[in-house]
Design an enzyme around this catalytic site. Sequence first.
Site, PDB file in Angstrom:
ATOM      1  N   VAL A   1       1.106 -21.409 -18.459  1.00 56.73           N
ATOM      2  CA  VAL A   1       1.622 -22.530 -17.668  1.00 56.73           C
ATOM      3  C   VAL A   1       1.131 -22.402 -16.229  1.00 56.73           C
ATOM      4  O   VAL A   1       0.890 -21.294 -15.740  1.00 56.73           O
ATOM      5  CB  VAL A   1       3.173 -22.602 -17.684  1.00 56.73           C
ATOM      6  CG1 VAL A   1       3.702 -22.734 -19.106  1.00 56.73           C
ATOM      7  CG2 VAL A   1       3.810 -21.400 -16.994  1.00 56.73           C
ATOM      8  N   CYS A   2       0.956 -23.544 -15.569  1.00 61.93           N
ATOM      9  CA  CYS A   2       0.625 -23.557 -14.146  1.00 61.93           C
ATOM     10  C   CYS A   2       1.104 -24.895 -13.581  1.00 61.93           C
ATOM     11  O   CYS A   2       1.766 -25.660 -14.272  1.00 61.93           O
ATOM     12  CB  CYS A   2      -0.868 -23.338 -13.906  1.00 61.93           C
ATOM     13  SG  CYS A   2      -1.913 -24.672 -14.502  1.00 61.93           S
ATOM     14  N   THR A   3       0.778 -25.189 -12.339  1.00 60.82           N
ATOM     15  CA  THR A   3       1.326 -26.372 -11.672  1.00 60.82           C
ATOM     16  C   THR A   3       0.995 -27.678 -12.403  1.00 60.82           C
ATOM     17  O   THR A   3       1.879 -28.420 -12.787  1.00 60.82           O
ATOM     18  CB  THR A   3       0.786 -26.473 -10.229  1.00 60.82           C
ATOM     19  OG1 THR A   3       0.904 -25.195  -9.624  1.00 60.82           O
ATOM     20  CG2 THR A   3       1.555 -27.502  -9.426  1.00 60.82           C
TER      21      THR A   3
ATOM     22  N   GLY B   1      -1.923 -27.839 -14.727  1.00 58.52           N
ATOM     23  CA  GLY B   1      -2.724 -27.594 -15.922  1.00 58.52           C
ATOM     24  C   GLY B   1      -4.136 -27.085 -15.675  1.00 58.52           C
ATOM     25  O   GLY B   1      -4.781 -26.543 -16.571  1.00 58.52           O
TER      26      GLY B   1
ATOM     27  N   ILE C   1       3.491 -27.800 -15.223  1.00 62.83           N
ATOM     28  CA  ILE C   1       4.930 -27.862 -14.986  1.00 62.83           C
ATOM     29  C   ILE C   1       5.316 -29.261 -14.482  1.00 62.83           C
ATOM     30  O   ILE C   1       6.364 -29.794 -14.821  1.00 62.83           O
ATOM     31  CB  ILE C   1       5.334 -26.766 -13.972  1.00 62.83           C
ATOM     32  CG1 ILE C   1       5.034 -25.383 -14.572  1.00 62.83           C
ATOM     33  CG2 ILE C   1       6.812 -26.881 -13.606  1.00 62.83           C
ATOM     34  CD1 ILE C   1       4.935 -24.259 -13.547  1.00 62.83           C
TER      35      ILE C   1
END
Length: 306
Positions: free
Chosen positions: A178-180, A182, A207
């Site tokens: 997961v990251c901010t 994608g 996210i």
Amino acid sequence: MKPYLVLAYYHYTRIDQPEIFTADHLAYCKKLGVRGRIYIAPEGINGTLSGSREQCEEYMAHLRADSRFEGISFKIDEHDDHAFNRIHVRTKTEIVHSGLRDPGIIDPTKETGRHLSGKEFLKLKDQEDVVILDVRSNYETRLGKFKNAITLDIENFREFPQKIAELEQYKDKKIVTVCTGGIKCEKASALLIKEGFKDVSQLHNGIVGYGKETGGKDFDGVLYVFDGRVTVPVNHVNPSVISLCKNCGEHAPRNLNCANVDCNEQFVMCEKCSEEMEGACSEACKTAPGKRVYNGTGYYTRPVLS
Ligand SMILES: [Zn+2]
Ligand SMILES: [Zn+2]
């Protein structure tokens, strides 16, 4: 309905002669009147920008009309005003700096982790054999992260490849990165597959997308974003605050850059203490010659950390 929009987007695609595209794109953005930060590289585009609803609609239509950006998705937030002071469009070697710019090593357009929608992620995330791996930096994860997520003590995504050795124990688990928004996951998951991880997927649209799609259940704290908003809420289901004020130790969902330009350190501080400290991280920074006027947000126009 707020009058402005903030768009966040990226797309891995082949861009030949990125310098020329950069110059054209900058001219287009200036004419249109949008503001923000856009990176262009041979591997694609990565941007965050703000503008009126009309400007943003026009911008999205413009990119979608270009076959290189077919399938690009925009994450859209409403805002009261511009989130940026200026427009920057720059040519980079990579759209997110990983030090892995050789498409012979990894190429997200060819092989990357399986994309999970927000809803799919929500269904999967609490299964026993699933490991949520947050590939963002430490100053981001201390403000907010998924319950039970594994976080990395890195200050920059460039350090991610060196951290893979520490993840050896999860090689046979179902990894979901997961990251901010994608963009980092496209590379992180590609690299994990390359390193022999068996089952790798990624939270598509990050996210930000998860929050919009599902209401953000089980994301603790707030989401760090790279614009004037500094942080945004994600979780409207079971929200909490996890970050602590550097000064008083109380829960505070606020991130600041030190008002002393020579320090510029990022830290968490509640509103009350920030006023008292005039936006500085320490007494020394409060009286330093490079101390900027505290503007109430702790966000100063500066080169982006990515
Ligand atoms: Zn405080
Ligand atoms: Zn400082």
